[in-house]
Design a protein around this motif. Structure first.
Motif, PDB file in Angstrom:
ATOM      1  N   ALA A   1       1.125  -7.878  -8.665  1.00 50.12           N
ATOM      2  CA  ALA A   1       0.571  -8.376  -7.407  1.00 50.12           C
ATOM      3  C   ALA A   1      -0.945  -8.376  -7.402  1.00 50.12           C
ATOM      4  N   ALA A   2      -1.538  -7.439  -8.130  1.00 46.46           N
ATOM      5  CA  ALA A   2      -3.005  -7.365  -8.143  1.00 46.46           C
ATOM      6  C   ALA A   2      -3.639  -8.632  -8.675  1.00 46.46           C
TER       7      ALA A   2
ATOM      8  N   ARG B   1      -8.243  -9.234   1.896  1.00 46.84           N
ATOM      9  CA  ARG B   1      -7.584  -8.324   0.952  1.00 46.84           C
ATOM     10  C   ARG B   1      -6.615  -7.406   1.688  1.00 46.84           C
TER      11      ARG B   1
ATOM     12  N   PHE C   1      -5.352 -10.965  -6.234  1.00 50.12           N
ATOM     13  CA  PHE C   1      -6.632 -10.608  -5.630  1.00 50.12           C
ATOM     14  C   PHE C   1      -7.771 -11.255  -6.415  1.00 50.12           C
TER      15      PHE C   1
ATOM     16  N   ILE D   1      -2.577  -7.095   1.150  1.00 49.67           N
ATOM     17  CA  ILE D   1      -1.890  -5.833   0.882  1.00 49.67           C
ATOM     18  C   ILE D   1      -0.702  -5.687   1.822  1.00 49.67           C
TER      19      ILE D   1
ATOM     20  N   ILE E   1       2.122  -8.109   0.805  1.00 51.95           N
ATOM     21  CA  ILE E   1       2.833  -7.667  -0.398  1.00 51.95           C
ATOM     22  C   ILE E   1       3.761  -6.503  -0.070  1.00 51.95           C
TER      23      ILE E   1
ATOM     24  N   PHE F   1      -1.802   0.717  -5.765  1.00 43.98           N
ATOM     25  CA  PHE F   1      -2.803   0.714  -4.695  1.00 43.98           C
ATOM     26  C   PHE F   1      -4.212   0.919  -5.248  1.00 43.98           C
TER      27      PHE F   1
ATOM     28  N   ARG G   1      -5.216  -0.436  -7.952  1.00 44.15           N
ATOM     29  CA  ARG G   1      -5.588  -1.782  -8.368  1.00 44.15           C
ATOM     30  C   ARG G   1      -5.881  -2.678  -7.172  1.00 44.15           C
ATOM     31  N   LEU G   2      -5.128  -2.522  -6.082  1.00 46.51           N
ATOM     32  CA  LEU G   2      -5.294  -3.387  -4.924  1.00 46.51           C
ATOM     33  C   LEU G   2      -6.549  -3.055  -4.124  1.00 46.51           C
TER      34      LEU G   2
END
Length: 214
Positions: free
Chosen positions: A91-92, A104, A95, A108, A111, A151, A153-154
């Motif tokens: 998922a990252a 962003r 971004f 989050i 997702i 998280f 990474r996000l």
């Protein structure tokens, strides 16, 4: 003679492909049946004999296909998390540097709600199973570490964090807000719809991470 050998080899290859396809189909049927049993009765009550019966296979076949009930639980949970799309660990990649902090945060929330809508039951079963099986407890800790890593990474590098909020605290804050436990409290106990919960997660993340709920 060479042609005969080639024909025999092709025959074995076809047999191998058919055998592999049958084994994979059996694995899928067992996994689907196990998921239904886990969801309906929980991990402890879903004995190996019941799982095999639900899948229409012998206990020996179940063990040959999956190795253990614990492996089935983990595979079912990971399949629920991943869904039909890319795995959450990917998922990252959605971004981009040009996204604003607010965008962003909204991504989050999107997702997380996407995953939660599929995996809430599996999360609950896994959490409860961790209380009765030390090996599953280790697996549950591993899944939580992986979720925390996602998280990182996000949230890492998110601009415009609230004053005094360190990047590490921002990661932990997002990890806690967008969590299976929070989902259970608000959706499972308070009756929030997924859309209401998504809006709550987004507002809460904006307020906690950026100092603004707008």
């Amino acid at each position: 003679m060479t042609e005969d050998r080639d024909t025999a080899t092709d025959g074995r290859s076809r047999q191998q492909r058919v055998g592999e396809a049958l084994r994979e189909d059996t694995r899928r049927r067992i996994l689907a049946a196990a998921g239904a049993e886990f969801a309906s009765h929980g991990y402890r009550a879903a004995t190996v004999a019941k799982l095999a019966s639900a899948a229409g296979v012998s206990v020996q076949t179940l063990y040959l296909a999956w190795g253990s009930k614990r492996a089935l639980l983990r595979a079912w949970t990971e399949a629920a998390i991943a869904g039909d799309a890319a795995a959450p660990d990917e998922a990252a990649a959605r971004f981009r540097d040009e996204l604003t902090a607010g965008e962003r945060v909204d991504l989050i929330a999107e997702i997380f709600i996407d995953v939660a809508g599929r995996a809430a039951t599996a999360w609950a079963v896994y959490r409860d199973a961790a209380g009765v099986d030390p090996e599953i407890a280790d697996d549950w800790d591993d899944l939580q570490r992986r979720r925390h890593g996602l998280f990182i990474r996000l949230v890492h590098g998110m601009p415009d964090l609230a004053p005094g909020l360190s990047p590490s605290e921002a990661v932990d804050t997002a990890w806690a807000i967008a969590s299976p436990e929070t989902y259970e409290l608000l959706v499972g106990r308070r009756g929030y719809t997924l859309e209401e919960f998504r809006a709550w997660v987004s507002r809460s993340l904006r307020a906690a991470l950026l100092g603004s709920a707008t």
